[in-house]
Design a protein around this motif. Structure first.
Motif, PDB file in Angstrom:
ATOM      1  N   ALA A 334       0.832  -1.210   0.000  1.00 33.69           N
ATOM      2  CA  ALA A 334       0.000   0.000   0.000  1.00 33.69           C
ATOM      3  C   ALA A 334       0.863   1.255   0.000  1.00 33.69           C
ATOM      4  O   ALA A 334       0.584   2.228  -0.707  1.00 33.69           O
ATOM      5  N   ALA A 335       1.944   1.232   0.796  1.00 31.17           N
ATOM      6  CA  ALA A 335       2.860   2.375   0.859  1.00 31.17           C
ATOM      7  C   ALA A 335       3.534   2.600  -0.500  1.00 31.17           C
ATOM      8  O   ALA A 335       3.639   3.738  -0.980  1.00 31.17           O
ATOM      9  N   VAL A 336       3.993   1.515  -1.119  1.00 32.47           N
ATOM     10  CA  VAL A 336       4.638   1.619  -2.436  1.00 32.47           C
ATOM     11  C   VAL A 336       3.653   2.196  -3.463  1.00 32.47           C
ATOM     12  O   VAL A 336       3.991   3.088  -4.252  1.00 32.47           O
ATOM     13  N   GLY A 337       2.418   1.710  -3.428  1.00 33.65           N
ATOM     14  CA  GLY A 337       1.408   2.206  -4.355  1.00 33.65           C
ATOM     15  C   GLY A 337       1.098   3.681  -4.156  1.00 33.65           C
ATOM     16  O   GLY A 337       0.981   4.437  -5.128  1.00 33.65           O
ATOM     17  N   LEU A 338       0.983   4.109  -2.913  1.00 29.34           N
ATOM     18  CA  LEU A 338       0.699   5.523  -2.632  1.00 29.34           C
ATOM     19  C   LEU A 338       1.846   6.427  -3.089  1.00 29.34           C
ATOM     20  O   LEU A 338       1.613   7.524  -3.609  1.00 29.34           O
ATOM     21  N   MET A 339       3.078   5.977  -2.896  1.00 28.13           N
ATOM     22  CA  MET A 339       4.223   6.783  -3.327  1.00 28.13           C
ATOM     23  C   MET A 339       4.232   6.964  -4.846  1.00 28.13           C
ATOM     24  O   MET A 339       4.474   8.061  -5.356  1.00 28.13           O
ATOM     25  N   LEU A 340       3.966   5.871  -5.579  1.00 28.75           N
ATOM     26  CA  LEU A 340       4.046   5.926  -7.041  1.00 28.75           C
ATOM     27  C   LEU A 340       2.820   6.563  -7.684  1.00 28.75           C
ATOM     28  O   LEU A 340       2.900   7.066  -8.807  1.00 28.75           O
ATOM     29  N   LEU A 341       1.697   6.537  -6.987  1.00 26.21           N
ATOM     30  CA  LEU A 341       0.448   7.032  -7.578  1.00 26.21           C
ATOM     31  C   LEU A 341      -0.119   8.240  -6.840  1.00 26.21           C
ATOM     32  O   LEU A 341      -1.303   8.574  -7.000  1.00 26.21           O
ATOM     33  N   ALA A 342       0.722   8.913  -6.032  1.00 27.01           N
ATOM     34  CA  ALA A 342       0.242  10.040  -5.221  1.00 27.01           C
ATOM     35  C   ALA A 342      -0.435  11.104  -6.084  1.00 27.01           C
ATOM     36  O   ALA A 342      -1.558  11.546  -5.793  1.00 27.01           O
ATOM     37  N   GLY A 343       0.238  11.538  -7.146  1.00 34.99           N
ATOM     38  CA  GLY A 343      -0.306  12.595  -7.992  1.00 34.99           C
ATOM     39  C   GLY A 343      -1.629  12.229  -8.638  1.00 34.99           C
ATOM     40  O   GLY A 343      -2.629  12.970  -8.497  1.00 34.99           O
ATOM     41  N   LEU A 367       1.993  13.403   0.859  1.00 36.43           N
ATOM     42  CA  LEU A 367       1.552  12.004   0.898  1.00 36.43           C
ATOM     43  C   LEU A 367       2.723  11.044   0.732  1.00 36.43           C
ATOM     44  O   LEU A 367       2.808  10.015   1.425  1.00 36.43           O
ATOM     45  N   ILE A 368       3.642  11.353  -0.162  1.00 36.01           N
ATOM     46  CA  ILE A 368       4.824  10.498  -0.362  1.00 36.01           C
ATOM     47  C   ILE A 368       5.628  10.406   0.934  1.00 36.01           C
ATOM     48  O   ILE A 368       6.074   9.318   1.337  1.00 36.01           O
ATOM     49  N   CYS A 369       5.796  11.530   1.606  1.00 28.29           N
ATOM     50  CA  CYS A 369       6.561  11.545   2.863  1.00 28.29           C
ATOM     51  C   CYS A 369       5.847  10.754   3.962  1.00 28.29           C
ATOM     52  O   CYS A 369       6.471  10.005   4.710  1.00 28.29           O
ATOM     53  N   TYR A 370       4.520  10.907   4.064  1.00 28.50           N
ATOM     54  CA  TYR A 370       3.763  10.151   5.072  1.00 28.50           C
ATOM     55  C   TYR A 370       3.813   8.645   4.793  1.00 28.50           C
ATOM     56  O   TYR A 370       3.853   7.825   5.715  1.00 28.50           O
ATOM     57  N   SER A 371       3.795   8.271   3.515  1.00 29.05           N
ATOM     58  CA  SER A 371       3.728   6.845   3.148  1.00 29.05           C
ATOM     59  C   SER A 371       4.963   6.071   3.598  1.00 29.05           C
ATOM     60  O   SER A 371       4.899   4.857   3.800  1.00 29.05           O
ATOM     61  N   CYS A 372       6.090   6.767   3.750  1.00 25.45           N
ATOM     62  CA  CYS A 372       7.324   6.084   4.169  1.00 25.45           C
ATOM     63  C   CYS A 372       7.157   5.368   5.512  1.00 25.45           C
ATOM     64  O   CYS A 372       7.796   4.345   5.764  1.00 25.45           O
ATOM     65  N   GLY A 373       6.312   5.897   6.385  1.00 26.77           N
ATOM     66  CA  GLY A 373       6.136   5.302   7.713  1.00 26.77           C
ATOM     67  C   GLY A 373       4.859   4.509   7.871  1.00 26.77           C
ATOM     68  O   GLY A 373       4.513   4.102   8.985  1.00 26.77           O
ATOM     69  N   LEU A 374       4.165   4.237   6.756  1.00 30.12           N
ATOM     70  CA  LEU A 374       2.872   3.569   6.832  1.00 30.12           C
ATOM     71  C   LEU A 374       2.970   2.195   7.493  1.00 30.12           C
ATOM     72  O   LEU A 374       2.164   1.850   8.371  1.00 30.12           O
TER      73      LEU A 374
END
Length: 530
Positions: A334-343, A367-374
């Motif tokens: 989920a974190a990887v997906g949010l980082m790549l698809l944030a925009g 969102l990319i920064c928050y996803s690192c700690g998901l």
């Protein structure tokens, strides 16, 4: 994995599945609520004021909502239910409900009287914009009683969870969002006719949503046999034990709230819109946290508490390890997906009305920064109940204060260079530190918790997530025209990306043979067959 441990894992996966479905519904409605805010108010003056106003009663929500009260109550309630019989269990529940109502009513009264000084303390830079502090204080006064409603809803949820009822309490927050949207939008349209800002209507909608969140659970509670009898016995050993368990967590919560205070203060001092961008981004990252982290925490908590009450440490160790792998199997991809698809995701959900392309870009960065700690945020949701089950809450407190120190240091060193992004990235770093510290302590307290199983499982999850990431990157290039098109085209493009990524990840993990993931998919298949 032993047959008994497999049974516990399966039970948690089944319960978590029910909770996840309900939480997914709630989070989707939550995103719809944020879409309403984005379309009506964008990112800036009005929404900044709302976020800070809601954050003030929300500072106490973690203690009396999904935090210390919920975990402490479930631990003691499960023990009474296992060892002391139904009558003593219901008496404890009535006493706790009475005590919480009286205590939080007093806190709410003080909060309403001191709303403006609290708003000035939390966001001093709002004073530089005419009327912004006063608007924040007004909405704080309106929303403060939400604290009482959400705390009572959390106690009722704990009672239902212990009795094996997960779906209805998990669905309750959907009614909070429905009340917030329908009531809030109606009042936001009506109040300007009487000289009140439209955003104030959304504050009243939040209060209505909190009331619905409590009321919708009461019929299910009645079916369990509970009848509320007003009683307030401060000498009740069960109540005292709950308060004793809560005490260290309250101290730990003060550390968490220092973090919130620091983050809000720094965000308010950045460019206008920073508070809004961070809040929209965190709302998105809360979707997987709620669906996976909170769902597994709610499902695992009664099982962990029962193992502890029966002194079954082997079962507790295995249940915890399996729960952690299951959470990783869902939150890492989920974190990887949010980082790549944030925009693309933010553009699809929020970029309408007053929400601009600039707001999309800035929210995506947060969102990319928050996803690192998901993954760490969700894992801690599983770890803390283990400490409650073991009647040892000092380590989460220590960990919270370590996280505060790291947070303040990181933001101070990077805020000038990274602006609001420093706050989101610092939140992730603090949570990873929290996870590592608690994991180290639990490994010692439990005399080891299947580290080999955890390491092998995590490596398989990372490998499958890497395969998924490559697929997303390639497909994103192919679908670039859809993602930049009109709303229906964006919807198709994002749906294709998320659907394809999910299937690719599931296939990779099935090929790598992760038992915990097979448990989850097995329960999903059973539910669809039914």
């Amino acid at each position: 994995m032993s047959e008994k441990a497999s049974s516990s894992t399966g039970r948690i996966a089944k319960s978590a599945g029910a909770v996840s479905g309900a939480v997914m519904c709630s989070r989707v409605l939550g995103l719809a609520r944020e879409q309403v805010f984005a379309g009506m108010f964008g990112a800036g003056y009005a929404y900044d004021a709302f976020v800070v106003a809601f954050r003030i009663p929300n500072l106490l929500r973690d203690l009396f909502g999904e935090g210390a009260l919920s975990a402490a109550f479930v631990t003691v309630f499960s023990d009474h239910d296992t060892n002391k019989g139904e009558e003593a269990t219901w008496q404890l529940a009535s006493n706790v409900l009475s005590f919480i109502t009286v205590l939080l009513s007093l806190i709410t009264l003080v909060g309403i009287l001191l709303a403006e000084p609290i708003a000035r303390l939390l966001a001093p830079d709002f004073a530089q914009v005419a009327g912004k502090t006063e608007l924040t204080a007004l909405m704080t006064q309106i929303m403060f009683p939400f604290l009482i409603l959400v705390a009572l809803a959390a106690v009722v949820m704990g009672m239902l969870n212990t009795k094996g009822k997960f779906f209805v309490p998990a669905m309750a927050s959907s009614f909070f969002n429905l009340g917030s949207i329908i009531g809030g939008v109606s009042l936001a349209w009506l109040l300007p006719k009487f000289g009140q800002p439209a955003i104030v209507g959304m504050a009243w909608g939040t209060l209505l949503g909190g009331l619905l969140q409590l009321l919708v659970q009461l019929p299910a509670l009645r079916k369990t046999g509970f009848r509320f009898r007003p009683r307030l016995n401060l000498r009740d050993p069960g109540l005292r034990r709950i308060l004793w368990l809560m005490l260290p967590a309250t101290v730990g919560l003060s550390a968490t709230q220092i973090n919130v205070f620091v983050n809000t203060n720094f965000a308010a001092s950045c460019q206008e819109g920073s508070v809004s961008w961070l809040n929209y981004a965190f709302r998105l990252v809360q979707l997987p946290i709620g669906v996976f982290g909170v769902a597994f925490s709610i499902a695992a908590m009664p099982v962990l508490a029962r193992h502890a009450a029966q002194k079954d440490m082997a079962g507790l160790r295995q249940t915890f390890s399996s729960s952690l792998v299951m959470v990783f199997s869902l939150t890492i991809p989920a974190a990887v997906g949010l980082m790549l698809l944030a925009g693309p995701i933010i553009r699809l959900i929020f970029e309408h009305g007053a929400f601009t392309a600039e707001d999309t870009a800035r929210t995506a960065e947060a969102l990319i920064c928050y996803s690192c700690g998901l993954f760490a945020y969700s894992a801690v949701k599983i770890m803390v109940p283990v400490f409650y089950a073991l009647n040892d809450t000092k380590y989460p407190v220590i960990s919270s204060f370590l996280a505060v120190a790291v947070n303040v240091l990181f933001i101070t060193l990077t805020i000038d260079r990274l602006s609001f992004r420093a706050i989101a990235l610092s939140t992730s770093c603090s949570m990873v530190l929290n996870f590592l510290f608690l994991g180290f302590v639990l490994n010692r307290k439990l005399a080891g918790f299947a580290l080999k199983q955890l390491a092998i499982g995590t490596l398989k999850i990372i490998a499958a997530s890497a395969v998924m990431a490559l697929g997303i990157i390639g497909l994103k290039m192919l679908l670039s025209s859809l993602l930049q098109g009109r709303l229906p085209m964006q919807l198709v493009g994002v749906a294709l990306l998320i659907g394809s990524a999910s299937l690719l990840y599931a296939a990779a993990l099935h090929f790598l043979k992760l038992p915990e993931f097979d448990e989850i998919t097995g329960k999903i298949k059973q539910r669809f067959r039914k």
